[in-house]
Structures are given as C-alpha cells and as structure tokens.
Design an enzyme around this catalytic site. Structure first.
Site, PDB file in Angstrom:
ATOM      1  N   GLU A 140     105.281 -14.937  67.203  1.00 49.46           N
ATOM      2  CA  GLU A 140     105.408 -16.195  66.457  1.00 49.46           C
ATOM      3  C   GLU A 140     106.454 -15.949  65.368  1.00 49.46           C
ATOM      4  O   GLU A 140     106.149 -15.707  64.212  1.00 49.46           O
ATOM      5  CB  GLU A 140     104.067 -16.612  65.862  1.00 49.46           C
ATOM      6  N   ALA A 151     103.088 -20.096  57.092  1.00 55.09           N
ATOM      7  CA  ALA A 151     102.730 -18.808  56.496  1.00 55.09           C
ATOM      8  C   ALA A 151     103.595 -17.673  57.029  1.00 55.09           C
ATOM      9  O   ALA A 151     103.099 -16.590  57.352  1.00 55.09           O
ATOM     10  CB  ALA A 151     101.260 -18.519  56.744  1.00 55.09           C
ATOM     11  N   HIS A 206     107.083 -24.275  64.455  1.00 51.12           N
ATOM     12  CA  HIS A 206     107.677 -24.054  63.131  1.00 51.12           C
ATOM     13  C   HIS A 206     109.114 -24.565  63.154  1.00 51.12           C
ATOM     14  O   HIS A 206     110.063 -23.847  62.881  1.00 51.12           O
ATOM     15  CB  HIS A 206     107.592 -22.585  62.748  1.00 51.12           C
ATOM     16  N   ASN A 230     101.027 -29.020  63.760  1.00 46.82           N
ATOM     17  CA  ASN A 230     101.191 -28.155  62.591  1.00 46.82           C
ATOM     18  C   ASN A 230     102.513 -27.408  62.675  1.00 46.82           C
ATOM     19  O   ASN A 230     102.895 -26.921  63.728  1.00 46.82           O
ATOM     20  CB  ASN A 230     100.041 -27.155  62.494  1.00 46.82           C
ATOM     21  N   GLY A 231     103.230 -27.324  61.540  1.00 48.30           N
ATOM     22  CA  GLY A 231     104.511 -26.633  61.524  1.00 48.30           C
ATOM     23  C   GLY A 231     105.603 -27.408  62.238  1.00 48.30           C
ATOM     24  O   GLY A 231     106.508 -26.814  62.835  1.00 48.30           O
ATOM     25  N   ARG A 238     108.777 -44.782  65.275  1.00 48.72           N
ATOM     26  CA  ARG A 238     110.191 -44.832  65.639  1.00 48.72           C
ATOM     27  C   ARG A 238     110.818 -43.433  65.730  1.00 48.72           C
ATOM     28  O   ARG A 238     111.980 -43.324  66.118  1.00 48.72           O
ATOM     29  CB  ARG A 238     110.976 -45.694  64.635  1.00 48.72           C
ATOM     30  N   ASP A 284      94.534 -19.208  66.591  1.00 46.50           N
ATOM     31  CA  ASP A 284      95.470 -18.828  65.525  1.00 46.50           C
ATOM     32  C   ASP A 284      94.719 -18.072  64.434  1.00 46.50           C
ATOM     33  O   ASP A 284      95.009 -18.194  63.236  1.00 46.50           O
ATOM     34  CB  ASP A 284      96.177 -20.054  64.944  1.00 46.50           C
ATOM     35  N   ALA A 319      97.250 -20.829  56.381  1.00 49.52           N
ATOM     36  CA  ALA A 319      97.711 -19.527  56.873  1.00 49.52           C
ATOM     37  C   ALA A 319      96.823 -19.055  58.017  1.00 49.52           C
ATOM     38  O   ALA A 319      96.029 -18.130  57.890  1.00 49.52           O
ATOM     39  CB  ALA A 319      97.710 -18.507  55.742  1.00 49.52           C
TER      40      ALA A 319
END
Length: 392
Positions: A140, A151, A206, A230-231, A238, A284, A319
């Site tokens: 990641e 994080a 991310h 998330n990220g 739109r 995660d 995190a």
C-alpha cells in the site's frame, strides 16, 4: 507412507458459492475438500480404524453455520504486532486473525523507502514459503497521492519509476499479490503495465483521480479499488469519482472496511448493490487489533487508538482499523442488511478471485482448499480449519 489426515464436519448449514444448504457435510482429505453432500452419507467410506489410517476427526456442527475460510486482502497488523516488523511479528499478526476465521492472508505493508520495503517484502516471502495460508504481500504505497495519503508518511511518497518497480518485484520473489497506486501521477501507467505483466493485481487508492482517470486505469489493467470511499474523492452526482468508476468497470473488486467507522452502513449497502458480487470485505487492521487501546506506530507514524478507533497522533486521520473479519461479517448482516450468503461471498469467493485464486480458494467444493469456519447463530467463530488443519 502415511495416509492424509481425514476430517468430516456434518449436520451443518453450509454457506458457499452463494447457496445455503441445510444438513450438509464436508470431508477433508489432507488440505483439500474431498467430498460434500447432505444427510448421513458422511459416514460412508470412513476407515474403521482411524488411528491406523492416518486419523479421522468427526465434528458434529449441530446445525451451526459452516462457511469457507475468510480471505483478507488487506491486513497490516494485530496482536500488538505490525507486518512491517519482521517474520516473528508477521506470525503474531496471522495468529491473531486466524482466531477470527481468516484462513488466508495477503500481508500489507505501508509506505516506506524502497530499501526498507525490499527487506519487508523478503520477510513476507520467507513466511509464505513455509506457510501456505499466506498468499503473499500487498504494497500500500509508496506510489500514492500526497493529498489523499491518509496514514502514510508524506516524506516517503514518490512517483513510480522503472528501477523502483523492478526492485520491489525482485525483492518479493513472486509473492507480491497486490499494489496500491494513485493513477494520476507520472509513471503510474507504466508501473501498472509492469505489475500486471508480472501477475500482480494493481489497485487504485490514496488517489485524487476523477472518474475518467480512474476508469482509464481500470481499462488499462487495474482491478481493485483499495478501501473504497476512503483515501479518494467521494461520489458527487456530477463528479462520480473512482468508486463509481469501479462499479462501472465490471472486472473490478471493491475493498470495503466494514467497521462502522470507515463507511456508513447504508453506504456499505450501496456498494453491495452497485457492485454485486464484487465487494471484498477487508480489515485494513493495524497492530492494536486484538490488543489494548494506546499509542502504536504504523510504518513511521504514531497512532493513538481510543475505543478501538485508530487515528494518527498528528492530524487525526483514520489510521487503519482494529477490525477482524468475523466482526465485519456480523456487521454486514446485522447492521447493513446484507444477506448472509452475499456477506460470506464478500469474505471468501470475491477476494479469492481478486488475487487469481478463484479456482481453489473461497468455496467448500470438491478440490478446493480445506479452509472452513464454523459459526454459531450469532455468527461468532466456534472453530476454524486452514489447509485441513484445525486452527481453533
């Protein structure tokens, strides 16, 4: 030469492959499913003298739920240990999650320098060489976007370049299963092609990518969305962003962290509706999973865990989680309103397919791995088998 170990589990409500089968039984010979059916046929063919024939263990499920072993594509830690910290730490992480039904794991690493990542990939490769329940590694980072870094240490983020990509692939020695990349940056397209050619599942995450950029990356070979919602940019009517791009591209698996913190229950239900059969529930999880609240380190960043919620000590970004997969299953069914069969698929068959193991993992069918979890009426784990061995 001794005969393989034989295990029989009978009188179960079997949930596998999207079906629910009452009064079911399965038989494991060694590390594979040798037979399955319903009724009393489980008694047929068992050796009369189990001890002389390698041993036979019979488990009466007594009407409990029997499901394939859970597969976690995205796990950083547990039991107070982080996967970044070497082989012993990795084994602690695995033991923590196996007690909660995770029988196959992709071990995840957070952003670090290339030199550090080479060493950490090597450690995972060594554990995987001796433990078939370890599917390999997930990087990641470090090829992530600064503004959506979550994080991840901003000082360690970098653009993808050919030399770094080759070093990471070499260090993993064929065990790199997944890498998360922000597709909008220079070098990301070339890196995606190189990883895909090497058999690595490329995930978008991310990232500040918009819908068009994300969809183009999926069309170029990316096949997973790291912790959807998330990220990354959210869904706007739109500007639909990468989540809707992943729903649109029907080969893409959407990771979801279903801990009640990362994604609202109604949004979890939206993901299951928008990408039917393509949601993979992941943890995660970080080091505090299965351990106490307190101060931890994720990669190079300090994390405070309060009431089981992990946030960066500086800035407060989420995190990772302290989630286990059995808890994700319960939450999916009891709070998000997902049917049990669909929720089980999201923990088994879907993640297996995401890393190219749909042919032998994620189902309790003949020829598949002898990975199974027995659950009570409250969906709490009561027994776990991995590769035919009783783990819990």
């Amino acid at each position: 030469m001794s005969s393989p170990r034989v295990d029989v589990i009978h009188s179960a409500r079997l949930v596998s492959g999207g079906d629910v089968v009452p009064e079911a039984w399965v038989r494991f010979d060694g590390d594979r499913v040798a037979a399955r059916s319903v009724g009393d046929g489980w008694r047929d063919g068992l050796p009369r003298d189990g001890a002389a024939d390698g041993g036979v263990t019979v488990t009466d499920a007594a009407g409990r739920w029997l499901v394939p072993g859970f597969i976690d594509l995205h796990c950083h830690g547990g039991g107070g240990a982080a996967a970044d910290d070497g082989e012993d730490a990795i084994r602690t992480v695995l033991a923590t999650h196996r007690a909660h039904g995770t029988t196959r794991s992709v071990v995840s690493l957070v952003t670090a320098g290339i030199d550090e990542l080479e060493g950490r990939l090597g450690a995972i490769a060594r554990v995987a060489a001796s433990d078939p329940l370890v599917l390999g590694s997930h990087l990641e980072g470090p090829f992530l976007d600064h503004d959506f870094r979550g994080a991840h240490d901003p000082a360690r983020l970098r653009r993808a370049d050919a030399a770094s990509v080759d070093r990471l692939l070499d260090a993993a020695a064929g065990t790199l299963r997944q890498i998360t990349i922000a597709p909008e940056h220079d070098g990301a397209g070339e890196a995606t092609a190189r990883f895909v050619d090497a058999g690595v599942a490329v995930a978008l995450g991310h990232t500040g990518a918009d819908f068009a950029t994300a969809l183009a990356a999926f069309e170029a070979g990316a096949s997973i969305l790291t912790h959807a919602f998330n990220g990354m940019r959210g869904i706007h009517h739109r500007a639909p962003g990468p989540v809707v791009a992943a729903m649109h591209a029907d080969h893409v698996t959407l990771e979801v962290i279903n801990d009640g913190v990362h994604v609202h229950p109604d949004v979890v239900r939206l993901a299951f509706a928008g990408a039917a059969g393509r949601v993979a529930l992941v943890t995660d999880a970080m080091a505090a999973t299965g351990s106490a609240d307190g101060r931890y380190v994720l990669g190079s960043l300090e994390v405070d865990v309060v009431d089981g919620i992990a946030r960066l000590a500086e800035g407060g970004a989420i995190a990772g989680s302290t989630l286990t997969q059995d808890a994700a299953l319960r939450r999916a069914v009891l709070e998000c309103g997902i049917g049990l069969a669909d929720a089980v698929t999201a923990l088994t068959e879907t993640p297996a397919a995401a890393v190219g193991r749909a042919h032998d993992l994620g189902r309790l069918d003949v020829g598949y791995a002898a990975d199974a979890v027995l659950l009570d009426d409250d969906l709490a784990v009561t027994a776990v088998w991995g590769a035919g061995a009783r783990l819990v």
